[in-house]
Design an enzyme around this catalytic site. Structure first.
Site, short mmCIF file in Angstrom:
data_model
loop_
_atom_site.label_atom_id
_atom_site.label_comp_id
_atom_site.label_asym_id
_atom_site.label_seq_id
_atom_site.Cartn_x
_atom_site.Cartn_y
_atom_site.Cartn_z
N ALA A 22 0.81 -1.22 0.00
CA ALA A 22 0.00 0.00 0.00
C ALA A 22 0.85 1.27 0.00
O ALA A 22 0.41 2.32 -0.49
CB ALA A 22 -0.92 -0.02 1.21
N PHE A 33 -2.85 0.89 5.24
CA PHE A 33 -3.61 0.35 6.36
C PHE A 33 -2.99 0.71 7.70
O PHE A 33 -3.68 0.99 8.66
CB PHE A 33 -3.67 -1.18 6.26
CG PHE A 33 -4.81 -1.68 5.43
CD1 PHE A 33 -5.70 -0.80 4.83
CD2 PHE A 33 -5.02 -3.04 5.26
CE1 PHE A 33 -6.75 -1.27 4.07
CE2 PHE A 33 -6.07 -3.52 4.51
CZ PHE A 33 -6.93 -2.64 3.91
N ILE A 101 -4.76 -3.18 -4.75
CA ILE A 101 -5.99 -3.53 -5.47
C ILE A 101 -6.46 -2.34 -6.30
O ILE A 101 -7.59 -2.31 -6.77
CB ILE A 101 -7.08 -3.91 -4.43
CG1 ILE A 101 -7.26 -2.77 -3.41
CG2 ILE A 101 -6.71 -5.20 -3.71
CD1 ILE A 101 -8.36 -3.02 -2.40
N ASP A 102 -5.57 -1.36 -6.49
CA ASP A 102 -6.00 -0.07 -7.05
C ASP A 102 -5.76 0.08 -8.54
O ASP A 102 -6.08 1.12 -9.12
CB ASP A 102 -5.33 1.07 -6.28
CG ASP A 102 -3.80 0.94 -6.22
OD1 ASP A 102 -3.21 0.32 -7.14
OD2 ASP A 102 -3.21 1.45 -5.25
N HIS A 119 -3.97 -9.77 -4.10
CA HIS A 119 -5.21 -9.49 -3.36
C HIS A 119 -6.32 -8.98 -4.27
O HIS A 119 -7.27 -8.33 -3.80
CB HIS A 119 -4.94 -8.51 -2.22
CG HIS A 119 -3.98 -9.06 -1.19
ND1 HIS A 119 -3.29 -8.28 -0.31
CD2 HIS A 119 -3.63 -10.34 -0.91
CE1 HIS A 119 -2.53 -9.05 0.47
NE2 HIS A 119 -2.72 -10.31 0.12
N CYS A 127 -18.81 -12.44 -10.02
CA CYS A 127 -19.71 -13.41 -9.41
C CYS A 127 -18.85 -14.48 -8.76
O CYS A 127 -17.95 -15.04 -9.39
CB CYS A 127 -20.63 -14.06 -10.45
SG CYS A 127 -21.50 -15.49 -9.79
N CYS A 130 -19.84 -18.13 -10.74
CA CYS A 130 -19.49 -18.45 -12.13
C CYS A 130 -18.36 -17.58 -12.67
O CYS A 130 -17.90 -17.79 -13.79
CB CYS A 130 -20.71 -18.36 -13.05
SG CYS A 130 -21.23 -16.65 -13.39
P1 NAD Z 1 0.75 -1.65 5.03
O1 NAD Z 1 -0.24 -0.55 5.21
O2 NAD Z 1 0.82 -2.72 6.03
O3 NAD Z 1 2.22 -1.03 4.92
C1 NAD Z 1 2.54 0.04 4.11
C2 NAD Z 1 3.95 0.46 4.46
O4 NAD Z 1 4.33 1.49 3.55
C3 NAD Z 1 4.09 1.02 5.87
O5 NAD Z 1 5.12 0.34 6.55
C4 NAD Z 1 4.45 2.51 5.64
O6 NAD Z 1 5.43 2.97 6.54
C5 NAD Z 1 5.03 2.51 4.25
N1 NAD Z 1 4.79 3.73 3.48
C6 NAD Z 1 3.60 4.37 3.28
N2 NAD Z 1 3.76 5.41 2.44
C7 NAD Z 1 5.09 5.46 2.13
C8 NAD Z 1 5.88 6.31 1.30
N3 NAD Z 1 5.33 7.32 0.62
N4 NAD Z 1 7.20 6.07 1.20
C9 NAD Z 1 7.77 5.04 1.91
N5 NAD Z 1 7.07 4.18 2.67
C10 NAD Z 1 5.75 4.39 2.78
O7 NAD Z 1 0.52 -2.18 3.57
P2 NAD Z 1 0.75 -3.62 2.95
O8 NAD Z 1 2.04 -4.18 3.42
O9 NAD Z 1 0.48 -3.46 1.51
O10 NAD Z 1 -0.41 -4.52 3.55
C11 NAD Z 1 -1.71 -4.02 3.70
C12 NAD Z 1 -2.83 -4.70 2.93
O11 NAD Z 1 -3.65 -3.63 2.57
C13 NAD Z 1 -2.49 -5.35 1.65
O12 NAD Z 1 -3.02 -6.60 1.75
C14 NAD Z 1 -3.24 -4.57 0.55
O13 NAD Z 1 -4.02 -5.48 -0.18
C15 NAD Z 1 -4.18 -3.68 1.27
N6 NAD Z 1 -4.28 -2.26 0.85
C16 NAD Z 1 -4.17 -1.87 -0.44
C17 NAD Z 1 -4.25 -0.52 -0.79
C18 NAD Z 1 -4.13 -0.13 -2.24
O14 NAD Z 1 -4.50 -0.89 -3.12
N7 NAD Z 1 -3.58 1.06 -2.54
C19 NAD Z 1 -4.43 0.44 0.19
C20 NAD Z 1 -4.55 0.02 1.53
C21 NAD Z 1 -4.47 -1.34 1.84
ZN ZN Z 2 -22.68 -16.09 -11.74
#
Ligand code: NAD
Ligand code: ZN
Length: 244
Positions: A22, A33, A101-102, A119, A127, A130
């Site tokens: 993320a 998160f 997921i973005d 993810h 669905c 199916c």
């Molecule tokens: P996480 O939130 O656990 O960790 C993100 C890490 O990135 C943190 O340690 C933070 O310190 C660091 N960080 C944030 N911004 C930063 C920057 N600009 N520069 C340097 N470091 C930075 O995220 P994760 O490990 O991806 O796990 C969280 C779950 O959340 C995943 O399963 C994901 O599917 C989901 N998620 C996805 C999104 C998205 O799609 N953008 C957003 C939020 C959560």
């Molecule tokens: Zn269906």
């Protein structure tokens, strides 16, 4: 001996893989998160089992989804995404494995077949029976009218965003592709992940075990800093901008 830089690691690698969390999207305005102010400090995630068991919970999930969409649908790839796309297009990086997921890696120009989404993807719905794919626009309209969560027009199955929720099985095909990419890599570059969410966080360890170098770019410490060959505690955009 002087420590090798990220540029030198990339130069010496023949088959690098990038793994993102993320953190790579926060500079696009999507909160992560676990940082302060992150999504988890605001609401508890809905578990897959609860989504399946209750129409009220499904309605709540869609309400949240459309509320978040208003906030995030305008998000654009930032310099971190663009630098990773440049590494892919120069042939330095074979795959981008992402927990996000973005859809911003695809939006930044990484070909879809080189993005492995552990993810899922929040920009469409599926669905669960199916596999039929649904546009969010149509679901938004019918939900606004009826307040009822969607069912599949083909099989009446439960429809859910294309993301993997807590408690939901991991997508087998994507896990297999990620494993293949990791087993074939000589450099694993983890960017913007707290490396706490398993099984995704198992990949850097798998890479290390089979002899690849591990480089971590994250503003905070991670549990895997101690096994990494290089750790950069800094902002992602600034760190990756030289690779644009
Ligand atoms: P996480 O939130 O656990 O960790 C993100 C890490 O990135 C943190 O340690 C933070 O310190 C660091 N960080 C944030 N911004 C930063 C920057 N600009 N520069 C340097 N470091 C930075 O995220 P994760 O490990 O991806 O796990 C969280 C779950 O959340 C995943 O399963 C994901 O599917 C989901 N998620 C996805 C999104 C998205 O799609 N953008 C957003 C939020 C959560
Ligand atoms: Zn269906």
């Amino acid at each position: 001996m002087e420590r090798q830089s990220l540029a030198e690691f990339l130069e010496q690698s023949a088959r690098a893989v990038v793994f993102t969390g993320a953190g790579v999207s926060t500079e696009s305005g999507i909160p992560d998160f676990r940082s302060p102010g992150g999504i988890w400090t605001r609401m508890k995630p809905i578990m897959f089992q609860d989504y399946m068991a209750s129409e009220d919970i499904r309605a709540e999930a869609w309400r949240r989804k459309f509320a978040m969409e208003r906030e995030f649908s305008a998000a654009k790839p930032n310099d971190g995404h663009k630098a990773i796309a440049a590494m892919v297009s120069r042939g330095e990086v074979s795959h981008v494995i992402t927990q996000n997921i973005d859809n911003l890696h695809q939006d930044s120009g990484v070909p879809a077949e080189k993005v492995i989404e552990l993810h899922g993807n929040a920009t469409y719905a599926l669905c669960l029976d199916c596999g039929r794919r649904y546009d969010l626009g149509a679901i938004r309209e019918s939900f606004a009218q009826s307040g009822k969560p969607p069912y599949c027009v083909a099989c009446d199955g439960i429809v859910k965003t294309g993301t993997v929720s807590f408690g939901q099985p991991m997508p087998e095909g994507e896990m297999r592709r990620a494993e293949e990419a990791v087993l074939g890599c000589d450099l694993f570059l983890a960017v913007g992940s707290s490396l706490q969410v398993y099984p995704a966080a198992g990949f850097p360890l798998m890479a290390k075990r089979q002899g690849a170098c591990l480089v971590i770019v994250n503003r905070e410490e991670t549990d895997m800093d101690c096994v990494a060959d290089l750790v950069i505690h800094d902002e992602i955009g600034e760190t990756l901008r030289p690779f644009l």
